[in-house]
Write a protein that holds these residues in place. Structure first.
Motif, PDB file in Angstrom:
ATOM      1  N   TYR A 218      -5.938 -13.058 -16.314  1.00 55.63           N
ATOM      2  CA  TYR A 218      -6.819 -14.035 -16.944  1.00 55.63           C
ATOM      3  C   TYR A 218      -7.862 -14.597 -15.980  1.00 55.63           C
ATOM      4  O   TYR A 218      -9.052 -14.627 -16.284  1.00 55.63           O
TER       5      TYR A 218
ATOM      6  N   ALA B   8      -4.621 -19.043 -20.639  1.00 54.88           N
ATOM      7  CA  ALA B   8      -4.361 -18.335 -21.889  1.00 54.88           C
ATOM      8  C   ALA B   8      -2.940 -18.565 -22.387  1.00 54.88           C
ATOM      9  O   ALA B   8      -2.071 -19.040 -21.671  1.00 54.88           O
ATOM     10  N   ARG B   9      -2.705 -18.183 -23.640  1.00 57.63           N
ATOM     11  CA  ARG B   9      -1.411 -18.389 -24.282  1.00 57.63           C
ATOM     12  C   ARG B   9      -0.315 -17.594 -23.583  1.00 57.63           C
ATOM     13  O   ARG B   9      -0.590 -16.646 -22.841  1.00 57.63           O
TER      14      ARG B   9
ATOM     15  N   PHE C 289      -0.212 -13.664 -22.808  1.00 51.97           N
ATOM     16  CA  PHE C 289      -1.507 -13.254 -23.354  1.00 51.97           C
ATOM     17  C   PHE C 289      -1.971 -11.920 -22.772  1.00 51.97           C
ATOM     18  O   PHE C 289      -2.428 -11.031 -23.488  1.00 51.97           O
TER      19      PHE C 289
END
Length: 402
Positions: free
Chosen positions: A148, A169-170, A173
């Motif tokens: 990320y 991010a989740r 992800f």
């Protein structure tokens, strides 16, 4: 028959990235044996106990999703008896997959040369953060860092002039997409071995997959100073490629690239036929030149009706659009249900649902089973290996197995 039926995979890995690759191989028919440390197992199992993951009873969704359809054997790889047992499993396997760090692989004697010495024809696959070369090859990472942050994704999804980068991010992800890349690479390596007899070493990194995700931005950065910045809402060149807020605070995503083709029908559907002949908006060039005014008109249009009302209005519109849904809404999405993208799995406390792999064969969803408990299949696997109960007892006494 599942395409990887008859393929045996040994997984020596933890967390989400590499285990998710092996989950896909299992979905596709491979017999995946997850090698875990006795008692403790995959570190992902401890996330509920640590409070890092919310739990519903004993259902650890972070463990279940990337570990379904596997069998688990508990082996202490640091014990000579345990390592010897692993090598016996290697001798019968087609694929060895790991995300252990280079120093750990060398210390445990499970690096490429160690495993290939036992079985030269095995496909050896590594998932890692930064690649196998360079100063950071041995550096720890996860998808929040290598995928990320470092790949450029966080920078590219951060709005222009934002005081801070976009939030991390989740969960998983980058792990899921990286696992899919690794599973595909392993499948390709198996095909190559069948065709030409060579069993390659497969490497997939979080950094490399992250760069692949924003390849358009990275390639453009070499051509245009500053790269490609996403325009603000009111400056999007094509107003039919934008997000619009509904009356009840929800969002719609329009992605109608061939705007001239769909503009008249769109205007009729949203009740603004006056915009069709409006010289400010009648062509793509005109809408681009007068984008701010056009977007203001569409903001007003979409703000006049609710999310549900717009769903009904646009249901048969041929231009590309969709709803910005929450995960809870995805669970009940009719398209998800029709294609079996969520699969029911039986547990001791009832049925839970897991996301199926994105590939289907002969239009059939994959059958999923729950993730195994630590060492749940140790005895079964060892009996298949040819060990008798006396030898299994000796290994347990030596604490080499669960």
């Amino acid at each position: 028959m599942a395409p990887l039926s008859g393929i045996k995979v040994l997984e020596v890995a933890q967390f989400w990235f590499v285990p998710s690759a092996c989950a896909l191989l299992a979905d596709w028919g491979a017999d995946v044996i997850k090698v875990e440390a006795p008692m403790r197992g995959d570190a992902m199992r401890g996330l509920i106990a640590s409070g890092a993951v919310q739990a519903t009873g004993q259902f650890n969704f972070m463990m279940e999703q990337p570990n379904r359809n596997k069998r688990s054997i508990g082996i202490d790889l640091a014990a000579p008896e345990g390592l010897a047992l692993l090598y016996e499993l290697v001798a019968q396997a087609d694929v060895f997959v790991t995300n252990f760090m280079p120093d750990a692989r060398q210390r445990l004697k499970i690096d490429v040369d160690d495993v290939k010495r036992v079985k030269p024809s095995i496909v050896y696959a590594r998932g890692h953060g930064y690649g196998v070369k360079g100063a950071d090859a041995g550096r720890g990472s996860n998808d929040g860092t290598a995928f990320y942050a470092r790949s450029g994704i966080a920078n590219r999804v951060t709005p222009v002039n934002s005081p801070t980068p976009a939030p991390t991010a989740r969960p998983a992800f980058g792990d899921g997409i990286s696992g899919m890349a690794l599973a595909g690479a392993i499948a390709a390596a198996l095909l190559g071995r069948e065709r030409n007899g060579h069993a390659p070493v497969v490497d997939v990194s979080l950094l490399g997959v992250g760069m692949w995700q924003v390849a358009a931005d990275i390639v453009a950065a070499a051509e245009f100073p500053g790269g490609l910045d996403l325009p603000a809402h009111d400056t999007v060149p094509n107003p039919l490629v934008n997000m619009y807020r509904t009356k009840d605070g929800r969002w719609l995503q329009l992605a109608t690239l061939q705007a001239d083709r769909y503009w008249p029908d769109f205007c009729e559907r949203v009740g603004r036929t006056d915009l069709i002949a409006d010289t400010r908006f009648s062509t793509h060039e005109a809408r681009q030149q007068n984008r701010a005014a056009c977007i203001r008109e569409l903001d007003t249009v979409f703000g006049a009706r609710t999310f549900a009302e717009w769903r009904a209005v646009l249901e048969t519109f041929d231009g590309q659009w969709d709803l910005v849904q929450s995960p809870s809404e995805v669970l009940g999405d009719p398209q998800v249900l029709a294609n079996g993208f969520m699969r029911p799995v039986e547990y001791s406390d009832g049925v839970h649902h897991l996301v199926d792999g994105p590939a289907q064969f002969d239009t059939t969803p994959n059958d999923l089973t729950r993730a195994p408990e630590v060492g749940e299949h140790t005895e079964q696997i060892l009996l298949e290996l040819g060990l008798d109960w006396a030898r299994i007892g000796e290994l347990k006494d030596a604490n080499a197995i669960t």
